[in-house]
Design an enzyme around this catalytic site. Structure first.
Site, mmCIF file in Angstrom:
data_model
loop_
_atom_site.group_PDB
_atom_site.id
_atom_site.type_symbol
_atom_site.label_atom_id
_atom_site.label_comp_id
_atom_site.label_asym_id
_atom_site.label_seq_id
_atom_site.Cartn_x
_atom_site.Cartn_y
_atom_site.Cartn_z
ATOM 1 N N CYS A 2 26.688 21.181 4.859
ATOM 2 C CA CYS A 2 27.213 19.938 4.290
ATOM 3 C C CYS A 2 28.642 19.718 4.770
ATOM 4 O O CYS A 2 29.226 20.565 5.430
ATOM 5 C CB CYS A 2 27.227 20.045 2.770
ATOM 6 S SG CYS A 2 25.690 20.619 2.084
ATOM 7 N N ARG A 27 27.268 16.422 9.756
ATOM 8 C CA ARG A 27 27.034 17.750 9.167
ATOM 9 C C ARG A 27 25.917 17.729 8.145
ATOM 10 O O ARG A 27 25.532 18.744 7.594
ATOM 11 C CB ARG A 27 28.321 18.268 8.495
ATOM 12 C CG ARG A 27 29.483 18.479 9.438
ATOM 13 C CD ARG A 27 30.704 18.956 8.695
ATOM 14 N NE ARG A 27 30.445 20.236 8.063
ATOM 15 C CZ ARG A 27 30.556 21.408 8.694
ATOM 16 N NH1 ARG A 27 30.889 21.423 9.959
ATOM 17 N NH2 ARG A 27 30.302 22.531 8.088
ATOM 18 N N TRP A 74 23.389 18.255 3.193
ATOM 19 C CA TRP A 74 22.166 18.592 3.933
ATOM 20 C C TRP A 74 21.467 19.601 3.062
ATOM 21 O O TRP A 74 21.951 20.715 2.893
ATOM 22 C CB TRP A 74 22.525 19.160 5.307
ATOM 23 C CG TRP A 74 21.339 19.411 6.179
ATOM 24 C CD1 TRP A 74 20.374 18.521 6.559
ATOM 25 C CD2 TRP A 74 20.981 20.649 6.793
ATOM 26 N NE1 TRP A 74 19.454 19.121 7.372
ATOM 27 C CE2 TRP A 74 19.794 20.413 7.546
ATOM 28 C CE3 TRP A 74 21.539 21.916 6.822
ATOM 29 C CZ2 TRP A 74 19.167 21.411 8.278
ATOM 30 C CZ3 TRP A 74 20.915 22.905 7.562
ATOM 31 C CH2 TRP A 74 19.739 22.657 8.268
ATOM 32 N N ASN A 100 29.986 23.581 0.269
ATOM 33 C CA ASN A 100 29.185 23.745 1.481
ATOM 34 C C ASN A 100 28.848 25.220 1.606
ATOM 35 O O ASN A 100 29.740 26.063 1.658
ATOM 36 C CB ASN A 100 29.972 23.272 2.714
ATOM 37 C CG ASN A 100 29.220 23.605 3.997
ATOM 38 O OD1 ASN A 100 28.004 23.721 4.001
ATOM 39 N ND2 ASN A 100 29.961 23.787 5.088
ATOM 40 N N GLY A 101 27.553 25.547 1.640
ATOM 41 C CA GLY A 101 27.152 26.951 1.789
ATOM 42 C C GLY A 101 26.032 27.271 0.815
ATOM 43 O O GLY A 101 25.327 26.382 0.334
ATOM 44 N N GLU A 465 15.706 23.870 27.619
ATOM 45 C CA GLU A 465 16.757 22.992 27.094
ATOM 46 C C GLU A 465 16.336 21.527 27.175
ATOM 47 O O GLU A 465 16.538 20.748 26.244
ATOM 48 C CB GLU A 465 18.060 23.240 27.842
ATOM 49 C CG GLU A 465 19.211 22.330 27.447
ATOM 50 C CD GLU A 465 19.562 22.385 25.960
ATOM 51 O OE1 GLU A 465 19.110 23.327 25.259
ATOM 52 O OE2 GLU A 465 20.257 21.479 25.493
ATOM 53 N N LYS A 469 16.026 19.059 23.909
ATOM 54 C CA LYS A 469 16.738 17.766 23.828
ATOM 55 C C LYS A 469 15.764 16.652 23.453
ATOM 56 O O LYS A 469 16.016 15.851 22.576
ATOM 57 C CB LYS A 469 17.409 17.451 25.169
ATOM 58 C CG LYS A 469 18.621 18.290 25.456
ATOM 59 C CD LYS A 469 19.849 17.885 24.685
ATOM 60 C CE LYS A 469 20.236 18.622 23.469
ATOM 61 N NZ LYS A 469 20.259 20.011 23.318
ATOM 62 N N GLU A 472 14.249 17.078 19.747
ATOM 63 C CA GLU A 472 15.140 17.007 18.573
ATOM 64 C C GLU A 472 15.693 15.607 18.337
ATOM 65 O O GLU A 472 16.125 15.293 17.235
ATOM 66 C CB GLU A 472 16.269 18.020 18.659
ATOM 67 C CG GLU A 472 17.323 17.761 19.703
ATOM 68 C CD GLU A 472 18.483 18.763 19.582
ATOM 69 O OE1 GLU A 472 18.904 19.090 18.471
ATOM 70 O OE2 GLU A 472 18.956 19.211 20.637
ATOM 71 N N HIS A 488 -1.595 30.762 32.788
ATOM 72 C CA HIS A 488 -2.056 31.702 31.748
ATOM 73 C C HIS A 488 -2.294 30.994 30.425
ATOM 74 O O HIS A 488 -2.178 31.611 29.368
ATOM 75 C CB HIS A 488 -1.015 32.823 31.580
ATOM 76 C CG HIS A 488 -0.810 33.621 32.829
ATOM 77 N ND1 HIS A 488 -1.696 34.558 33.293
ATOM 78 C CD2 HIS A 488 0.173 33.545 33.758
ATOM 79 C CE1 HIS A 488 -1.268 35.071 34.415
ATOM 80 N NE2 HIS A 488 -0.135 34.485 34.741
ATOM 81 N N LYS A 587 24.516 19.198 12.532
ATOM 82 C CA LYS A 587 25.235 19.647 13.724
ATOM 83 C C LYS A 587 25.478 21.145 13.696
ATOM 84 O O LYS A 587 25.391 21.809 14.712
ATOM 85 C CB LYS A 587 26.578 18.916 13.840
ATOM 86 C CG LYS A 587 27.374 19.281 15.086
ATOM 87 C CD LYS A 587 26.611 18.970 16.354
ATOM 88 C CE LYS A 587 27.342 19.410 17.593
ATOM 89 N NZ LYS A 587 26.503 19.290 18.815
HETATM 90 C C1 AGP Z 1 21.088 21.819 20.052
HETATM 91 O O1 AGP Z 1 21.019 20.498 20.543
HETATM 92 C C2 AGP Z 1 21.001 21.857 18.547
HETATM 93 N N1 AGP Z 1 21.984 21.034 17.952
HETATM 94 C C3 AGP Z 1 20.980 23.277 18.013
HETATM 95 O O2 AGP Z 1 19.898 23.961 18.601
HETATM 96 C C4 AGP Z 1 22.256 24.107 18.281
HETATM 97 O O3 AGP Z 1 22.364 24.410 19.645
HETATM 98 C C5 AGP Z 1 22.151 25.420 17.491
HETATM 99 O O4 AGP Z 1 22.097 25.110 16.114
HETATM 100 C C6 AGP Z 1 23.321 26.390 17.759
HETATM 101 O O5 AGP Z 1 24.518 25.795 17.351
HETATM 102 P P1 AGP Z 1 25.912 26.560 17.722
HETATM 103 O O6 AGP Z 1 26.050 26.516 19.217
HETATM 104 O O7 AGP Z 1 26.963 25.775 17.018
HETATM 105 O O8 AGP Z 1 25.804 27.966 17.217
#
Ligand code: AGP
Length: 592
Positions: A2, A27, A74, A100-101, A465, A469, A472, A488, A587
């Site tokens: 959060c 966040r 969140w 937050n936590g 990757e 992208k 997500e 396979h 994020k």
């Molecule tokens: C990647 O696009 C995502 N936002 C997510 O996988 C991110 O890379 C992952 O949560 C790791 O975050 P960090 O690099 O802040 O540890």
């Protein structure tokens, strides 16, 4: 995970809190709320949904209180709902808390308080904090908070205000991020820097086990035992413009285009910092790279570079797996935690676990003063600047730059390799100039429901990757796979409805990858490829070719990822989706 914010000063707190929350929205955005001290009353306003719901509902309300706290959520404990939205208050509405936590022992505390007659209004762990502080309060908010934190276990950053002490905010930092903004006759508290950048660049980053006592006149910091602590004030180099969209439709597109600068600044930062680590990677029997998500993919690329350029064995482990596996770690191991936020709880705990087992730990982070930065033995920094889009882009290529630099720094060809690395920013620019071609391709495929991304060797992590992208931000299923593994199993998926994206620069695995493309084509698969400019062999085998300049094999990951970032971006944007704040995502993942 959060976002929290607090303000106390001479201005009306509400607009400052809402502005800060808008910059914290990435966040988490299930619900949002504010608490204000209005005269002798504590006002709490909260709404489900995004910040704009809260802003709309408060428009024109006559709130003028000069002290307040805010929160964007969140969900971790308790579904996204009005009753679970923060701020949370005590039974008599005299104390308000934003958090937050995760309070790991909140259930036992909740039961204890219930036995004392407390009636809970929410399902959250946070609410217990408000009740504990109210129970401990005997005229001094700081003392009540210190007594409360003795009871809490887990990761928490929270802020609290009370009607008994207008003008005062007390904040606590343990496991989740919290920074203090120093103003003139006003002071701020926030989960991270962009939230308060428009108001001040003077920032104190709190460390675990610290409590901050804030009034308009001053800021005092203590440990959990009440001992005063002196902290350094940092002047943040970022300006708010760089944290805003800068004319792009989305932060993500802006950040894709910022990659030349992010890589260039990172390389310059590394070179100018001299000896970035007081040892050689070869001093260890093994390097273990630990990360999550996109950062994990950067580590997979880093593994190839380290093993090739240093000759040290490298293991790459998901942080969430490392913590529960019986990987024999000792003082002979070097463990590097890669995290753009420096706050990912899985990576943080995995690093701490490695340290407890005797390993030397290095944080490779984009945020100075983040938890993983502070808790590691050593740190290496990327200089990508604030990344607001939830989907990591510029921090990924900045991580690649740092991992490549770590690999080349002891290599006999160091100067040549640094020369190659210094070319990367302009090479990325060249790829970005072809964005319109990628947009055209995105238009063709945006209705597809499944994608397969294939690559071998250095191109395999880029396939992973590229798939991440896409899924997500567009919610389209996409799977990255080693091209050599397709026969396979996954080859059974191939048909005319499954676009196959293949990364095929002319490197050591090029011929084998062309064979894989042939296998796809014979099964009526459509191939979209990423390859060198003018590669007519590849073009003939592909429905579309996204071109990159000819570069040495090791440099290809910096460039092959860019068309895949753009492809995902354009598909999601054309589908009208919330590219910067995709559903269910945040994020920084500070929950396990
Ligand atoms: C990647 O696009 C995502 N936002 C997510 O996988 C991110 O890379 C992952 O949560 C790791 O975050 P960090 O690099 O802040 O540890």
């Amino acid at each position: 995970m959060c976002g929290i914010i607090g303000y106390t000063g001479e201005e009306s707190a509400l607009p400052l809190l809402l502005g800060g929350l808008e910059r914290l929205e990435y966040r988490g955005y299930d619900s949002a709320g504010v608490a204000l001290i209005e005269g002798k009353k504590l006002i709490v306003e909260k709404r489900v949904g995004k910040i704009r719901e809260l802003v709309r509902s408060l428009w024109g309300k006559p709130y003028s209180g000069k002290t307040g706290i805010g929160h964007t959520r969140w969900a971790t404990h308790g579904a996204p709902s009005l009753k679970n939205a923060h701020p949370h208050t005590d039974s008599r509405n005299e104390f308000a808390v934003v958090h937050n936590g995760i309070i790991e022992n909140f259930l036992e505390i909740r039961e204890e308080l219930k036995r004392e007659g407390i009636r809970f209004r929410s399902e959250t762990d946070t609410e217990v904090i408000a009740h504990l502080i109210a129970r401990s309060y005997r005229g001094d908010l700081l003392s009540a908070v210190l007594e409360t934190v003795e009871r809490l276990k887990g990761a928490f950053a929270f802020a609290v205000i009370t009607v008994h002490e207008p003008g005062r905010i007390v904040g606590v930092k343990q496991g989740s991020p919290l920074v203090v903004g120093i103003g003139e006759g006003e002071n701020f508290l926030a989960s991270d820097i962009p939230a308060i950048l428009p108001y001040t660049r003077k920032v104190i980053t709190l460390s675990d086990g610290e409590v901050v006592d804030i009034t308009p006149e001053g800021v005092n910091i203590y440990d959990f035992y009440g001992n005063p602590i002196t902290k350094e004030i940092m002047i943040v180099p970022w300006d708010i413009v760089s944290a805003e969209r800068g004319g792009f439709k989305h932060f993500m597109l802006k950040e894709i285009h910022e990659q030349p600068k992010a890589v260039g600044d990172t390389v310059r930062g590394l070179i100018s910092s001299g000896e970035i680590l007081p040892f050689s990677l070869k001093d260890f029997r093994r390097v273990i790279l630990i990360a999550c998500g996109t950062s994990y993919h950067a580590c997979l690329v880093g593994k190839f570079w380290m093993e090739k350029l240093v000759g040290v064995p490298v293991e790459v482990v998901y942080a969430s797996e490392f913590r529960y596996a019986d990987i024999p770690v000792s003082d002979k191991d070097l463990v590097i935690g890669v995290s753009q936020s420096g706050e990912t709880i899985d990576t943080k705990f995995a690093m701490n676990m490695a340290k407890e087992k005797g390993a030397t730990t290095v944080a490779l982070v984009n945020v100075v003063g983040s938890s993983i930065d502070r808790e590691a033995d050593h740190s290496v920094y990327t200089h990508a600047g604030p990344e607001i889009g939830v989907a990591a882009t510029k921090t990924f290529t900045a991580q690649l730059a740092a991992l490549y630099y770590l690999s080349l720094r002891e290599n006999p060809d160091r100067e040549t390799l640094i020369g190659d690395l210094m070319q990367v920013p302009s090479l990325i620019e060249t790829v970005l100039e072809k964005a319109e071609e990628v947009e055209r391709i995105a238009e063709k495929f945006l209705k597809k429901k499944n994608f397969l991304y294939l690559g071998r060797y250095l191109n395999y992590p880029i396939a992973l990757e590229g798939a991440l992208k896409l899924k997500e931000i567009s919610y389209i299923h996409a799977e990255g796979y080693p091209a050599g593994e397709m026969k396979h199993g996954p080859i059974a998926l191939i048909d005319e409805n499954m676009p196959v994206v293949v990364i095929a620069p002319q490197d050591r695995v090029y011929e084998k990858t062309l064979s894989n493309i042939e296998e796809v084509r014979t099964r009526k698969g459509t191939v979209v490829s990423v390859g060198f400019e003018g590669d007519e062999r590849l073009r003939k085998l592909s429905s579309d070719l996204m071109e990159i300049p000819h570069v040495p094999e090791d440099i290809t990951p910096f460039l092959t990822v860019v068309p895949l970032q753009l492809l995902a971006y354009f598909i999601a944007s054309k589908l009208g989706l919330d590219v910067d704040q995709p559903r269910n995502l945040a994020k920084t993942v500070t929950v396990e």
